[in-house]
Design a protein around this motif. Structure first.
Motif, mmCIF file in Angstrom:
data_model
loop_
_atom_site.group_PDB
_atom_site.id
_atom_site.type_symbol
_atom_site.label_atom_id
_atom_site.label_comp_id
_atom_site.label_asym_id
_atom_site.label_seq_id
_atom_site.Cartn_x
_atom_site.Cartn_y
_atom_site.Cartn_z
ATOM 1 N N ILE A 1 0.670 -1.242 -0.043
ATOM 2 C CA ILE A 1 0.002 -0.073 -0.095
ATOM 3 C C ILE A 1 0.862 1.267 -0.147
ATOM 4 C CG2 ILE A 1 -1.707 1.252 1.151
ATOM 5 C CD1 ILE A 1 -2.845 -1.375 2.532
ATOM 6 N N VAL A 2 1.826 1.453 0.873
ATOM 7 C CA VAL A 2 2.738 2.411 1.056
ATOM 8 C C VAL A 2 3.531 2.630 -0.521
ATOM 9 C CG1 VAL A 2 4.850 3.362 1.934
ATOM 10 C CG2 VAL A 2 3.240 2.180 3.340
ATOM 11 N N GLU A 3 3.931 1.501 -0.856
ATOM 12 C CA GLU A 3 4.777 1.870 -2.016
ATOM 13 C C GLU A 3 3.884 2.091 -3.388
ATOM 14 O OE1 GLU A 3 6.699 0.867 -5.744
ATOM 15 O OE2 GLU A 3 4.794 -0.108 -5.092
ATOM 16 N N THR A 4 2.631 1.681 -3.286
ATOM 17 C CA THR A 4 1.816 1.846 -4.606
ATOM 18 C C THR A 4 1.495 3.546 -4.347
ATOM 19 O OG1 THR A 4 0.811 -0.157 -4.608
ATOM 20 C CG2 THR A 4 -0.424 1.352 -5.581
ATOM 21 N N VAL A 5 1.035 4.120 -2.996
ATOM 22 C CA VAL A 5 0.563 5.472 -3.269
ATOM 23 C C VAL A 5 1.762 6.225 -3.596
ATOM 24 C CG1 VAL A 5 0.756 5.883 -0.738
ATOM 25 C CG2 VAL A 5 -0.913 6.836 -1.956
ATOM 26 N N GLU A 6 2.933 5.948 -2.865
ATOM 27 C CA GLU A 6 4.123 6.693 -3.329
ATOM 28 C C GLU A 6 4.386 6.900 -4.645
ATOM 29 O OE1 GLU A 6 6.557 6.919 0.975
ATOM 30 O OE2 GLU A 6 7.227 5.448 -0.519
ATOM 31 N N ARG A 7 4.487 5.526 -5.374
ATOM 32 C CA ARG A 7 4.655 5.648 -6.660
ATOM 33 C C ARG A 7 3.764 6.494 -7.608
ATOM 34 N NH1 ARG A 7 3.098 1.153 -9.559
ATOM 35 N NH2 ARG A 7 3.463 -0.017 -7.669
ATOM 36 N N ALA A 8 2.360 6.534 -7.265
ATOM 37 C CA ALA A 8 1.222 7.142 -7.910
ATOM 38 C C ALA A 8 1.398 8.468 -7.753
ATOM 39 C CB ALA A 8 -0.244 6.693 -7.275
ATOM 40 N N SER A 9 1.791 9.257 -6.446
ATOM 41 C CA SER A 9 2.151 10.540 -6.157
ATOM 42 C C SER A 9 3.430 10.911 -6.988
ATOM 43 C CB SER A 9 2.239 10.764 -4.668
ATOM 44 O OG SER A 9 3.476 10.228 -4.224
ATOM 45 N N ALA A 10 4.457 10.248 -7.163
ATOM 46 C CA ALA A 10 5.777 10.427 -7.964
ATOM 47 C C ALA A 10 5.146 10.563 -9.518
ATOM 48 C CB ALA A 10 6.792 9.282 -8.022
ATOM 49 N N HIS A 11 4.334 10.133 -9.795
ATOM 50 C CA HIS A 11 3.891 10.206 -11.153
ATOM 51 C C HIS A 11 2.799 11.294 -11.563
ATOM 52 C CE1 HIS A 11 5.938 6.441 -12.244
ATOM 53 N NE2 HIS A 11 6.150 6.849 -13.185
ATOM 54 N N CYS A 12 1.978 11.665 -10.310
ATOM 55 C CA CYS A 12 0.706 12.506 -10.513
ATOM 56 C C CYS A 12 1.045 13.465 -9.728
ATOM 57 C CB CYS A 12 -0.572 11.615 -10.228
ATOM 58 S SG CYS A 12 -0.861 10.355 -11.126
ATOM 59 N N GLY A 13 1.908 13.754 -8.962
ATOM 60 C CA GLY A 13 2.307 14.969 -7.961
ATOM 61 C C GLY A 13 1.708 14.691 -6.600
ATOM 62 N N ARG A 14 0.237 14.218 -6.446
ATOM 63 C CA ARG A 14 -0.200 13.955 -5.195
ATOM 64 C C ARG A 14 -0.980 12.406 -5.496
ATOM 65 N NH1 ARG A 14 -4.262 18.388 -3.676
ATOM 66 N NH2 ARG A 14 -4.656 18.985 -5.499
ATOM 67 N N ALA A 15 -1.279 11.921 -4.446
ATOM 68 C CA ALA A 15 -2.151 10.597 -4.505
ATOM 69 C C ALA A 15 -2.472 10.243 -3.032
ATOM 70 C CB ALA A 15 -1.175 9.586 -5.070
ATOM 71 N N GLN A 16 -3.726 9.731 -3.030
ATOM 72 C CA GLN A 16 -4.278 9.313 -1.570
ATOM 73 C C GLN A 16 -4.914 7.601 -1.892
ATOM 74 O OE1 GLN A 16 -7.397 11.879 -1.097
ATOM 75 N NE2 GLN A 16 -6.096 13.724 -1.319
ATOM 76 N N VAL A 17 -4.669 6.774 -0.736
ATOM 77 C CA VAL A 17 -5.138 5.577 -0.795
ATOM 78 C C VAL A 17 -5.932 5.378 0.213
ATOM 79 C CG1 VAL A 17 -3.264 4.375 0.374
ATOM 80 C CG2 VAL A 17 -4.405 3.324 -1.308
ATOM 81 N N PHE A 18 -7.073 4.553 0.126
ATOM 82 C CA PHE A 18 -7.926 4.262 1.182
ATOM 83 C C PHE A 18 -8.211 2.860 1.252
ATOM 84 C CE2 PHE A 18 -8.848 8.398 -0.551
ATOM 85 C CZ PHE A 18 -8.838 9.395 0.674
ATOM 86 N N PHE A 19 -8.201 2.127 2.222
ATOM 87 C CA PHE A 19 -8.219 0.534 2.266
ATOM 88 C C PHE A 19 -9.055 0.236 3.514
ATOM 89 C CE2 PHE A 19 -7.087 -3.818 3.343
ATOM 90 C CZ PHE A 19 -6.514 -4.252 2.043
ATOM 91 N N LEU A 20 -10.177 -0.498 3.332
ATOM 92 C CA LEU A 20 -10.841 -0.871 4.155
ATOM 93 C C LEU A 20 -11.438 -2.284 4.278
ATOM 94 C CD1 LEU A 20 -13.545 1.940 3.437
ATOM 95 C CD2 LEU A 20 -12.254 1.679 5.813
#
Length: 426
Positions: free
Chosen positions: A300-319
């Motif tokens: 989860i951490v690696e995915t949201v950080e990689r997404a923010s590196a490409h898009c500037g910002r990113a948020q992940v929600f997991f329930l």
């Protein structure tokens, strides 16, 4: 004779009595069937159940019809009837096809289970498949399994049914859906593929937006609408194509499927990912946990950080209500800057985000008695934080500001959307 006595003699040590009980059952099965199946639903009659099924299977279609009559009812007898149907052989193939064509979900599902077991591709079975998919409601679960199992045999006949004017609109529509259920969009001919693509383009401008629900469990990413293009590279998504929200949401709720690699050596797990239209300034991303985030903390951490590196910002929600997971993270430029994880130590990390309510700001907060509450502690779990930070999926609807259209993409290259079976409602 009471049913219990009949069953006891049927499986007793006295051969003469057992033969007499079997003869009586074979003669009076139709009258005895409701009470017989109700009694057999009790697990204490396991040995008798086997003997009864052997006798009924020997009778064939007349006994099959008597069992089906009970199956269409309710209660324990109906459930036992569904199990008993598995005893009948190929002599009852048309009976299973008739059952599969019916409007009742449970009996129809039993019908397709029988067709799968017998591996029959009769004309009646073909029509039952088209009838179920053409009806437009919930299709029995086993219908898709049957469509996949006999796809190679059924494909040319379903294509012919699609062009048969005598078949009627509903059956022709069902044949189209059955083709996709069995072999994906690649099962369609060029004419039907073009028609589906046109229909998607026509529906997109007029649809009310919707996204998958996370009522019990789920996960999603949110990225800014103006920079969302980076998400395709960030997640390794391929072969994107425009899609309606309805179809994209349905596709994203499925799991990955094992498909043979191009070239024939080995397999790969391929999942479908839905990137929503821009909703109140954000694009939401939904898809199977595997292989996108692996369902682990590190993933989860690696995915949201990689997404923010490409898009500037990113948020992940997991329930996950059953497992107790309640996690959200916000990242900027490749680094998590704020996160919450229920029952972790600490639960909150990073500086509070603009607009995020904090525990210390609560009117009931008393610094004298609540001195163990960290200054950066918030009050929002993932279900509430998404509305403050970006978009709450549960509120997406007619009042949501929409720009652009959704995309459907694959998690692996070289397969094509047509390789993933399953009907999507456009």
């Amino acid at each position: 004779m009471k049913i219990e006595s009949l069953l006891a003699e049927l499986t007793g040590d006295d051969a003469a009595r057992a033969d007499a009980a079997a003869a009586l059952l074979a003669e009076r099965y139709a009258d005895l069937m409701p009470e017989l199946l109700e009694t057999l639903s009790n697990n204490r009659w396991g040995a008798a159940r086997t003997a009864v099924e052997r006798i009924l299977a020997g009778i064939g279609r007349p006994a099959f019809d008597a069992v089906v009559a009970v199956r269409r009812g309710k209660g324990n007898g109906a459930r036992q009837a569904g199990r008993t149907l598995a005893a009948f052989d190929e002599r009852c193939a048309d009976g299973f096809a008739e059952l599969a064509a019916g409007a009742e979900y449970g009996p129809a599902d039993d019908g397709f289970r029988g067709l799968i077991r017998l591996r029959t591709g009769s004309e009646a079975a073909l029509r039952a498949l088209a009838e179920q998919y053409g009806r437009g409601g919930t299709v029995p679960y086993s219908a898709a399994g049957y469509a996949r199992l006999l796809h190679d045999e059924l494909r040319p006949r379903l294509r012919a049914l699609r062009r048969d004017p005598a078949a009627g609109p509903r059956v022709r529509r069902g044949a189209l859906a059955a083709l996709v259920a069995g072999g994906g969009a690649d099962a369609l001919d060029d004419r039907d593929r073009a028609a589906v693509e046109r229909l998607v383009r026509v529906k997109i401008p007029h649809e009310v937006p919707q996204v998958p629900s996370a009522t019990l469990c789920g996960w999603w990413l949110a990225v800014p609408g103006e920079t969302y293009e980076g998400i395709f590279e960030a997640l390794g998504l391929h072969e994107r194509r425009p899609v309606t929200c309805r179809a994209g949401s349905q596709a994203a709720e499925g799991q990955g499927v094992e498909l043979p690699l191009p070239g024939g050596e080995g397999t790969a797990t391929v999942g479908r990912v839905f990137v929503s239209p821009e909703l109140n300034g954000w694009r939401l991303v939904f898809g199977p946990c595997e292989p996108l985030v692996q369902g682990t903390w590190e993933g989860i951490v690696e995915t949201v950080e990689r997404a923010s590196a490409h898009c500037g910002r990113a948020q992940v929600f997991f329930l996950d209500d059953a497992g107790g997971a309640d996690i959200w993270m916000a990242a900027e430029d490749g680094r998590v800057i704020r996160r919450y994880a229920a029952e972790s130590d600490p639960e909150w990390e990073g500086d509070p985000l603009p607009g995020e309510p904090l525990a210390v700001d609560d009117p009931d907060f008393d610094p004298e008695f609540d001195d163990d509450v960290p200054a950066n502690a918030g009050v929002l779990g993932a279900r509430s934080a998404c509305a403050v930070l970006s978009v709450d999926p549960e509120t997406v609807g007619a009042d949501t500001e929409v720009r652009g259209h959704g995309w459907l993409a694959l998690t692996a290259p070289g397969f094509g959307h047509g390789a993933v079976p399953g009907v999507l409602r456009i």
